[in-house]
Design an enzyme around this catalytic site. Structure first.
Site, PDB file in Angstrom:
ATOM      1  CB  THR A  30      -0.685   0.395  26.126  1.00 44.63           C
ATOM      2  OG1 THR A  30       0.240   1.101  26.934  1.00 44.63           O
ATOM      3  CG2 THR A  30      -0.110  -0.983  25.809  1.00 44.63           C
ATOM      4  CG  ASN A  31       3.057   3.972  24.506  1.00 40.68           C
ATOM      5  OD1 ASN A  31       4.046   3.840  25.223  1.00 40.68           O
ATOM      6  ND2 ASN A  31       2.088   4.840  24.779  1.00 40.68           N
ATOM      7  CG  HIS A  32       6.724  -1.056  22.275  1.00 44.10           C
ATOM      8  ND1 HIS A  32       6.495  -2.314  22.770  1.00 44.10           N
ATOM      9  CD2 HIS A  32       6.482  -1.121  20.951  1.00 44.10           C
ATOM     10  CE1 HIS A  32       6.143  -3.109  21.775  1.00 44.10           C
ATOM     11  NE2 HIS A  32       6.126  -2.400  20.663  1.00 44.10           N
TER      12      HIS A  32
END
Ligand code: CTP
Length: 199
Positions: A30-32
């Site tokens: 995933t990402n931030h």
């Protein structure tokens, strides 16, 4: 502040947050992205009278009052919901941080470690904004971009490639911008040029 109902009767979709790309039943990529930008935009569209569907990746945020939220997991799920719902929409704002790559296959069982290194094969996901751009006609399509360098030029090529009406350029480096903060500093870019806004 009382908002003018300038978007009364308009149907909007907003994508927001990060997608989750599963590796096995336990791990994912995933990402931030927190979803803050997309949720704020959904609330603002609603405040101006629009009917809003918020297609959201996982987040801790509450659904804005009066907004319909559709929870999705992966880029593929978000693609399906967005392309379907765009058919009846007037406006689409693409705030989500969609994974560009996803594992080629999801392991059915938890992957066991060994003493060797390992690698995961990744394949490209579909570009949701570009898919909507290809069919948009006179609907309004807004994209976002997060650039660490050469922002405006690169955003302008995205604008063309995805057939967007305009693109909102986020900076990772400006003070008060970036992930998880309640302020932002953006530049609006369309085919005529760019306009930087204050914090
Ligand atoms: N987008 C999308 N579907 C994807 C990837 C991106 O809808 N599979 C949308 C994002 O929601 C955003 C815009 O496209 O509106 C961002 O474009 P992208 O090319 O992904 O730019 P960045 O991620 O900012 O930069 P890079 O080119 O470095 O990937």
């Amino acid at each position: 502040e009382k908002k003018k109902s300038t978007l009364c009767g308009k149907r909007c979709i907003v994508t927001a947050g990060a997608t989750i790309e599963p590796i096995d039943p336990v791990r994912y990529i995933t990402n931030h992205s927190t979803g803050k930008m997309g949720y704020a935009i959904a609330a603002a569209l609603r405040a101006r009278g629009a009917e809003v569907q918020l297609i959201s990746g996982r987040t801790v945020l509450d659904t804005p009052v009066g907004v319909e939220r559709i929870y999705v997991l992966s880029a593929e799920d978000m693609y399906r919901e967005a392309t379907q719902r765009f058919e009846d929409a007037d406006i689409a704002v693409m705030c989500a941080a969609v994974a560009d790559y996803t594992p080629a296959k999801v392991a059915e069982h938890k992957i066991k470690k060994s003493d060797d290194d390992m690698s995961i094969e990744l394949v490209r996901t579909k570009d949701i904004a570009a898919a909507l751009g290809a069919v948009k006609g006179d609907r309004v399509l807004v994209g976002f971009a997060l650039e660490s360098d050469a922002g405006v030029k690169s955003a302008q090529s995205k604008l063309k490639r995805k057939n967007l009406n305009f693109i909102v350029l986020n900076s990772l480096t400006d003070k008060g911008a970036g992930f998880g903060v309640d302020t932002n500093k953006v530049t609006f870019i369309d085919s005529n040029g760019s306009q930087s806004l204050p914090l």
